[in-house]
Write a protein that holds these residues in place. Structure first.
Motif, PDB file in Angstrom:
ATOM      1  N   SER A 128      20.117  12.570  46.585  1.00  0.00           N
ATOM      2  CA  SER A 128      20.249  11.221  46.037  1.00  0.00           C
ATOM      3  C   SER A 128      18.921  10.478  46.096  1.00  0.00           C
ATOM      4  O   SER A 128      18.047  10.801  46.904  1.00  0.00           O
ATOM      5  N   ASP A 129      18.777   9.477  45.243  1.00  0.00           N
ATOM      6  CA  ASP A 129      17.530   8.715  45.190  1.00  0.00           C
ATOM      7  C   ASP A 129      17.221   7.996  46.503  1.00  0.00           C
ATOM      8  O   ASP A 129      16.055   7.805  46.848  1.00  0.00           O
ATOM      9  N   ASN A 130      18.254   7.582  47.230  1.00  0.00           N
ATOM     10  CA  ASN A 130      18.013   6.893  48.505  1.00  0.00           C
ATOM     11  C   ASN A 130      17.758   7.863  49.653  1.00  0.00           C
ATOM     12  O   ASN A 130      17.500   7.447  50.780  1.00  0.00           O
ATOM     13  N   GLY A 131      17.803   9.166  49.351  1.00  0.00           N
ATOM     14  CA  GLY A 131      17.499  10.178  50.350  1.00  0.00           C
ATOM     15  C   GLY A 131      18.580  10.416  51.380  1.00  0.00           C
ATOM     16  O   GLY A 131      18.398  11.214  52.300  1.00  0.00           O
ATOM     17  N   LYS A 132      19.746   9.780  51.244  1.00  0.00           N
ATOM     18  CA  LYS A 132      20.784   9.896  52.262  1.00  0.00           C
ATOM     19  C   LYS A 132      21.721  11.082  52.055  1.00  0.00           C
ATOM     20  O   LYS A 132      22.289  11.597  53.018  1.00  0.00           O
ATOM     21  N   PHE A 133      21.899  11.491  50.797  1.00  0.00           N
ATOM     22  CA  PHE A 133      22.914  12.497  50.505  1.00  0.00           C
ATOM     23  C   PHE A 133      22.334  13.734  49.816  1.00  0.00           C
ATOM     24  O   PHE A 133      21.392  13.636  49.024  1.00  0.00           O
ATOM     25  N   ALA A 136      14.422  11.089  45.212  1.00  0.00           N
ATOM     26  CA  ALA A 136      13.685  11.001  46.454  1.00  0.00           C
ATOM     27  C   ALA A 136      13.208  12.375  46.872  1.00  0.00           C
ATOM     28  O   ALA A 136      13.947  13.345  46.846  1.00  0.00           O
ATOM     29  N   THR A 137      11.911  12.476  47.230  1.00  0.00           N
ATOM     30  CA  THR A 137      11.366  13.746  47.653  1.00  0.00           C
ATOM     31  C   THR A 137      11.709  13.979  49.108  1.00  0.00           C
ATOM     32  O   THR A 137      11.539  13.136  49.952  1.00  0.00           O
ATOM     33  N   CYS A 138      12.205  15.150  49.429  1.00  0.00           N
ATOM     34  CA  CYS A 138      12.587  15.454  50.797  1.00  0.00           C
ATOM     35  C   CYS A 138      12.343  16.923  51.046  1.00  0.00           C
ATOM     36  O   CYS A 138      12.498  17.737  50.149  1.00  0.00           O
ATOM     37  N   SER A 142      23.912   8.971  40.776  1.00  0.00           N
ATOM     38  CA  SER A 142      23.395   7.799  40.074  1.00  0.00           C
ATOM     39  C   SER A 142      22.215   7.248  40.865  1.00  0.00           C
ATOM     40  O   SER A 142      22.025   7.561  42.044  1.00  0.00           O
ATOM     41  N   HIS A 143      21.402   6.408  40.227  1.00  0.00           N
ATOM     42  CA  HIS A 143      20.189   5.917  40.874  1.00  0.00           C
ATOM     43  C   HIS A 143      20.485   5.034  42.080  1.00  0.00           C
ATOM     44  O   HIS A 143      19.667   4.948  42.999  1.00  0.00           O
ATOM     45  N   ASP A 144      21.654   4.378  42.098  1.00  0.00           N
ATOM     46  CA  ASP A 144      22.025   3.567  43.256  1.00  0.00           C
ATOM     47  C   ASP A 144      22.820   4.375  44.281  1.00  0.00           C
ATOM     48  O   ASP A 144      23.300   3.835  45.278  1.00  0.00           O
ATOM     49  N   SER A 145      22.963   5.677  44.032  1.00  0.00           N
ATOM     50  CA  SER A 145      23.620   6.619  44.963  1.00  0.00           C
ATOM     51  C   SER A 145      25.083   6.274  45.235  1.00  0.00           C
ATOM     52  O   SER A 145      25.620   6.600  46.300  1.00  0.00           O
TER      53      SER A 145
END
Length: 370
Positions: A274-279, A2-4, A317-320
């Motif tokens: 992380s991919d979900n942008g949360k971590f 995830a781009t941030c 991992s991709h599912d974070s």
């Protein structure tokens, strides 16, 4: 990934982050037979590790190895590996394609080849559970300095673009699968490129060097926003680098600085999102790893002395749900993250103890007055 708009440069571990370790979190370390310098999760959840002894007669083979995670048994099972040339350098970075079973990897050619300007540093590999094989190579670095190497690589989410950057200060973006240059390479004026990432559309590319953060159009490579030599607390000049003591977050639309958070005393050696942008994940020079909340920048988890040497590579991992770190001491550490990071019971107990102590102190003071 995830781009941030988050730039890492830091590290102090707050007391409450240490307390959260009281919760049960599945974690384990394991040994492999080579120093680990890069890692990544496949779309199916397996782990690819790259590393080795580098060029020369070190006695330690350069390898790319694919492992299956076995969380209940707290181990990893080798599925396959490929042994690379001992005359060339170890793998230094990895990026997976989202739709094909291929990955890009940075590997320097032999020193003799580099000196004469022939360094096929960007390699494309195909992988399965049975085999890892080289498919294509291309040169994106023209430096004749044997110490220069490809430090980062990334695919756009649609897999149509591949970006590379390294210590030679040159950014190259390639069309995939042709590997033709998308636009002329961009020079960062002798500044080592530390990190890069595409936005979800693939139309923008964020690139970070020592003193500069640039956002480029992937159409022609034009820079439409730049942050140079950021200043912390109005007087301290900083570098975009995983080596200082704080994380800064910018708004990706307005480019206004949102927040700054000091998280430690030790320099950061590895950083990811992380991919979900949360971590936000980081590894530090005191051999520890940690995870921050990407919104508040608060340290959620800190695990001290995970490796014998500072972490060289980390990945979600991709599912974070998993977090892996590797080091030059041949160790790999895996964390299975909890569903949430609510305060642990031990932290609440300490808070209650603190309140009780404060109450006793006030009570004692009033008794003295009387």
């Amino acid at each position: 990934m995830a781009t941030c708009s988050i730039i890492a440069v830091l590290a102090v571990f707050a007391l409450d982050s240490e307390l959260k370790m009281s919760r049960t979190i599945e974690k384990f370390s394991t040994k492999v037979d080579f120093p680990v310098y890069c890692t990544g999760f496949t779309p199916s959840g397996d782990i690819l590790l790259g590393g080795g002894g580098g060029s020369g007669n070190t006695g330690v083979k350069n390898k790319l190895a694919l492992f299956k995670l076995k969380i209940p048994e707290k181990t990893i099972e080798k599925l396959t590996e490929t042994i690379l040339s001992g005359e060339e350098d170890r793998p230094t970075c990895i990026a997976f394609h989202n739709e094909e079973n291929i990955f890009s990897c940075g590997i320097n050619s032999s020193e003799e080849k580099i000196i004469i300007g022939e360094n096929n540093n960007c390699r494309i590999f195909k992988y399965s559970n049975e085999k890892i094989e080289l498919v294509k190579t291309i040169q994106t670095m023209t430096s004749t300095n044997v110490d220069d190497y490809q430090k980062v690589t990334a695919f756009s989410q649609d897999g149509k673009l591949l970006a590379t950057g390294g210590t030679d200060s040159k950014l190259t973006v390639l069309n995939y699968p042709s590997l033709r240059v998308a636009f002329p390479p961009v020079n960062f004026n002798k500044q080592e490129i530390y990190d890069l990432d595409f936005d979800p559309t693939g139309n923008q590319l964020l690139v970070v060097s020592v003193n500069t953060l640039k956002i480029l159009s992937t159409k022609k490579g034009e820079c439409f926003h730049e942050i140079e030599k950021p200043v912390f607390r109005k007087s301290s000049r900083c570098q975009f680098r995983a080596c200082r003591t704080f994380i800064v977050k910018w708004d990706a639309v307005t480019f206004e600085r949102i927040s700054t958070k000091v998280i430690g005393k030790r320099r950061i050696t590895a950083f990811t999102i992380s991919d979900n942008g949360k971590f936000l994940g980081f590894g530090a020079s005191d051999h520890s790893i940690g995870i921050c909340d990407s919104q508040t920048l608060k340290v959620l988890l800190h695990v001290p002395k995970v490796h014998g040497f500072p972490p060289t590579t980390i990945a979600f991992s991709h599912d974070s749900t998993l977090f892996v770190s590797g080091s030059a001491d041949n160790t790999v550490h895996i964390l299975q993250l909890p569903e949430n990071f609510n305060p642990g019971i031990f932290q609440l107990v300490l808070i209650l103890i603190g309140i009780l102590i404060a109450f006793i102190a006030v009570f004692y003071q009033f008794n003295l007055i009387e």
